[in-house]
Design a protein around this motif. Structure first.
Motif, PDB file in Angstrom:
ATOM      1  N   GLU A  42       0.828  -1.206   0.000  1.00  0.00           N
ATOM      2  CA  GLU A  42       0.000   0.000   0.000  1.00  0.00           C
ATOM      3  C   GLU A  42       0.862   1.255   0.000  1.00  0.00           C
ATOM      4  N   GLN A  43       1.911   1.238   0.807  1.00  0.00           N
ATOM      5  CA  GLN A  43       2.819   2.384   0.844  1.00  0.00           C
ATOM      6  C   GLN A  43       3.521   2.559  -0.495  1.00  0.00           C
ATOM      7  N   LYS A  44       3.909   1.436  -1.107  1.00  0.00           N
ATOM      8  CA  LYS A  44       4.559   1.506  -2.412  1.00  0.00           C
ATOM      9  C   LYS A  44       3.621   2.099  -3.453  1.00  0.00           C
ATOM     10  N   ALA A  45       2.359   1.668  -3.415  1.00  0.00           N
ATOM     11  CA  ALA A  45       1.368   2.204  -4.353  1.00  0.00           C
ATOM     12  C   ALA A  45       1.161   3.699  -4.142  1.00  0.00           C
ATOM     13  N   GLN A  46       1.143   4.118  -2.883  1.00  0.00           N
ATOM     14  CA  GLN A  46       0.971   5.542  -2.582  1.00  0.00           C
ATOM     15  C   GLN A  46       2.172   6.343  -3.076  1.00  0.00           C
ATOM     16  N   ARG A  47       3.370   5.810  -2.860  1.00  0.00           N
ATOM     17  CA  ARG A  47       4.572   6.509  -3.326  1.00  0.00           C
ATOM     18  C   ARG A  47       4.594   6.574  -4.850  1.00  0.00           C
ATOM     19  N   ARG A  48       4.191   5.471  -5.473  1.00  0.00           N
ATOM     20  CA  ARG A  48       4.153   5.440  -6.944  1.00  0.00           C
ATOM     21  C   ARG A  48       3.182   6.481  -7.476  1.00  0.00           C
ATOM     22  N   SER A  76      10.078  14.999  -6.556  1.00  0.00           N
ATOM     23  CA  SER A  76       9.410  13.944  -5.808  1.00  0.00           C
ATOM     24  C   SER A  76      10.052  13.697  -4.451  1.00  0.00           C
ATOM     25  N   GLY A  77      11.243  14.265  -4.250  1.00  0.00           N
ATOM     26  CA  GLY A  77      11.939  14.069  -2.983  1.00  0.00           C
ATOM     27  C   GLY A  77      12.570  12.704  -2.850  1.00  0.00           C
ATOM     28  N   VAL A  78      12.947  12.101  -3.977  1.00  0.00           N
ATOM     29  CA  VAL A  78      13.597  10.789  -3.944  1.00  0.00           C
ATOM     30  C   VAL A  78      14.855  10.846  -4.804  1.00  0.00           C
ATOM     31  N   VAL A  79      15.710   9.848  -4.637  1.00  0.00           N
ATOM     32  CA  VAL A  79      16.875   9.760  -5.512  1.00  0.00           C
ATOM     33  C   VAL A  79      16.417   9.224  -6.865  1.00  0.00           C
ATOM     34  N   LYS A  80      17.177   9.539  -7.895  1.00  0.00           N
ATOM     35  CA  LYS A  80      16.768   9.173  -9.250  1.00  0.00           C
ATOM     36  C   LYS A  80      16.569   7.678  -9.403  1.00  0.00           C
ATOM     37  N   GLY A  81      17.433   6.889  -8.756  1.00  0.00           N
ATOM     38  CA  GLY A  81      17.325   5.442  -8.873  1.00  0.00           C
ATOM     39  C   GLY A  81      15.998   4.898  -8.364  1.00  0.00           C
ATOM     40  N   LEU A  83      13.098   6.147  -8.814  1.00  0.00           N
ATOM     41  CA  LEU A  83      12.079   6.253  -9.867  1.00  0.00           C
ATOM     42  C   LEU A  83      12.026   4.975 -10.700  1.00  0.00           C
ATOM     43  N   TYR A  84      13.206   4.383 -10.916  1.00  0.00           N
ATOM     44  CA  TYR A  84      13.268   3.204 -11.773  1.00  0.00           C
ATOM     45  C   TYR A  84      12.838   1.924 -11.050  1.00  0.00           C
ATOM     46  N   LEU A  85      12.551   2.034  -9.764  1.00  0.00           N
ATOM     47  CA  LEU A  85      11.926   0.917  -9.061  1.00  0.00           C
ATOM     48  C   LEU A  85      10.449   0.820  -9.438  1.00  0.00           C
ATOM     49  N   TYR A  86       9.870   1.972  -9.792  1.00  0.00           N
ATOM     50  CA  TYR A  86       8.455   2.029 -10.150  1.00  0.00           C
ATOM     51  C   TYR A  86       8.246   1.973 -11.659  1.00  0.00           C
ATOM     52  N   PHE A  87       9.156   2.564 -12.414  1.00  0.00           N
ATOM     53  CA  PHE A  87       9.038   2.628 -13.872  1.00  0.00           C
ATOM     54  C   PHE A  87      10.400   2.301 -14.471  1.00  0.00           C
ATOM     55  N   LYS A  88      10.451   1.269 -15.266  1.00  0.00           N
ATOM     56  CA  LYS A  88      11.745   0.785 -15.762  1.00  0.00           C
ATOM     57  C   LYS A  88      12.411   1.757 -16.719  1.00  0.00           C
ATOM     58  N   ARG A  90      11.896   5.850 -18.852  1.00  0.00           N
ATOM     59  CA  ARG A  90      11.187   7.131 -18.946  1.00  0.00           C
ATOM     60  C   ARG A  90       9.891   6.948 -19.729  1.00  0.00           C
ATOM     61  N   GLU A  91       9.964   6.126 -20.792  1.00  0.00           N
ATOM     62  CA  GLU A  91       8.790   5.896 -21.633  1.00  0.00           C
ATOM     63  C   GLU A  91       7.705   5.111 -20.890  1.00  0.00           C
ATOM     64  N   GLU A  92       8.095   4.208 -20.008  1.00  0.00           N
ATOM     65  CA  GLU A  92       7.085   3.481 -19.231  1.00  0.00           C
ATOM     66  C   GLU A  92       6.338   4.431 -18.301  1.00  0.00           C
ATOM     67  N   LEU A  93       7.051   5.410 -17.787  1.00  0.00           N
ATOM     68  CA  LEU A  93       6.396   6.447 -16.977  1.00  0.00           C
ATOM     69  C   LEU A  93       5.388   7.217 -17.829  1.00  0.00           C
ATOM     70  N   PHE A  94       5.795   7.595 -19.036  1.00  0.00           N
ATOM     71  CA  PHE A  94       4.886   8.319 -19.924  1.00  0.00           C
ATOM     72  C   PHE A  94       3.693   7.446 -20.325  1.00  0.00           C
TER      73      PHE A  94
END
Length: 254
Positions: A42-48, A76-81, A83-88, A90-94
């Motif tokens: 749940e926390q992961k989903a909220q952060r995502r 987002s207040g996180v380290v860049k790495g 972000l890639y835990l949630y989206f592999k 940049r295009e997957e994020l888009f």
């Protein structure tokens, strides 16, 4: 006599044998572990979701080309790495932002529909609601040519299924509004996406606002403006689909 232990005496639960205590302890520990995983999920989903909201804000601020994962991480207040835990990629994020905007736009557009709409009113409602969503069209335009090319196949398939579900939702409402069959309404909705991409391309030229232009050039530019171009073609397509399903006089008596 077998040694008896009283589990959870404070709650006055019945006694169990010592051999059963180990099993009970194991079950309790499993429940705790499941709850921990559930809370973490749940926390992961909220952060995502928080990352997605920050990403959409960043996208609306700077556009597609200037969008930076480094800047997004800072916002987002996180380290860049992270972000890639949630989206592999940049295009997957888009792609995820596109899915969210597709669902959001669908809901807004359906809200504008009513029974027995004219083809033109329907077309204008579709165009205006799509343009009003600052995320939907810019990502739709780049979807097949750019975004989908750097996304894993399983994720791409998942996205296609999201699209199929939304087409079904919008087609159902379209069927009621335009008095079309389910198959006809589905054809209309699928065609609209292609027309939107094509029509928006007409607005990609340099801005000539406040420039002194001759009447013939002004007329040419006006004829290629995205809204009238889109609306005219949507009306033609809807009426054409209707005509295909309506037998002509010769067909009726043949």
């Amino acid at each position: 006599m077998t040694t008896v232990s009283y589990i959870l005496e404070a709650t006055c639960l019945r006694p169990v044998e010592q051999t059963g205590k180990k099993q009970l302890d194991t079950n309790v520990n499993s429940v705790v572990a499941i709850n921990r995983r559930a809370r973490s999920a749940e926390q992961k989903a909220q952060r995502r979701q928080a990352v997605l909201e920050a990403a959409e804000t960043h996208f609306l601020d700077v556009g597609y080309e200037a969008f930076s994962m480094t800047q997004l991480a800072k916002k987002s207040g996180v380290v860049k790495g992270t972000l890639y835990l949630y989206f592999k990629t940049r295009e997957e994020l888009f792609l995820t932002l596109y899915e969210q905007s597709l669902i959001r736009w669908s809901q807004v557009f359906i809200g504008y529909l009513s029974d027995s709409m004219t083809s033109e009113t329907y077309a204008r409602a579709l165009y205006n609601t799509a343009v009003a969503d600052g995320t939907f069209l810019p990502l739709l335009i780049r979807l097949e040519h750019v975004i989908e090319h750097n996304v894993a196949i399983p994720r791409l398939i998942e996205s296609k299924r999201v699209f199929i579900r939304q087409v079904e939702v919008v087609a159902k409402a379209t069927s009621t509004s335009l008095k079309l069959s389910k198959a006809q309404a589905t054809e209309v909705v699928k065609t609209m996406g292609v027309l939107l991409i094509g029509a928006m391309g007409a607005d990609q030229g340099p801005s000539l606002v406040n420039e002194e232009l001759t009447d013939d050039v002004q007329d040419l530019i006006a004829s290629f403006a995205s809204e009238p171009l889109f609306v005219r073609n949507v009306v033609r397509i809807i009426e054409g689909i209707r005509a295909e399903a309506t037998p002509t006089s010769s067909q009726k008596f043949s």
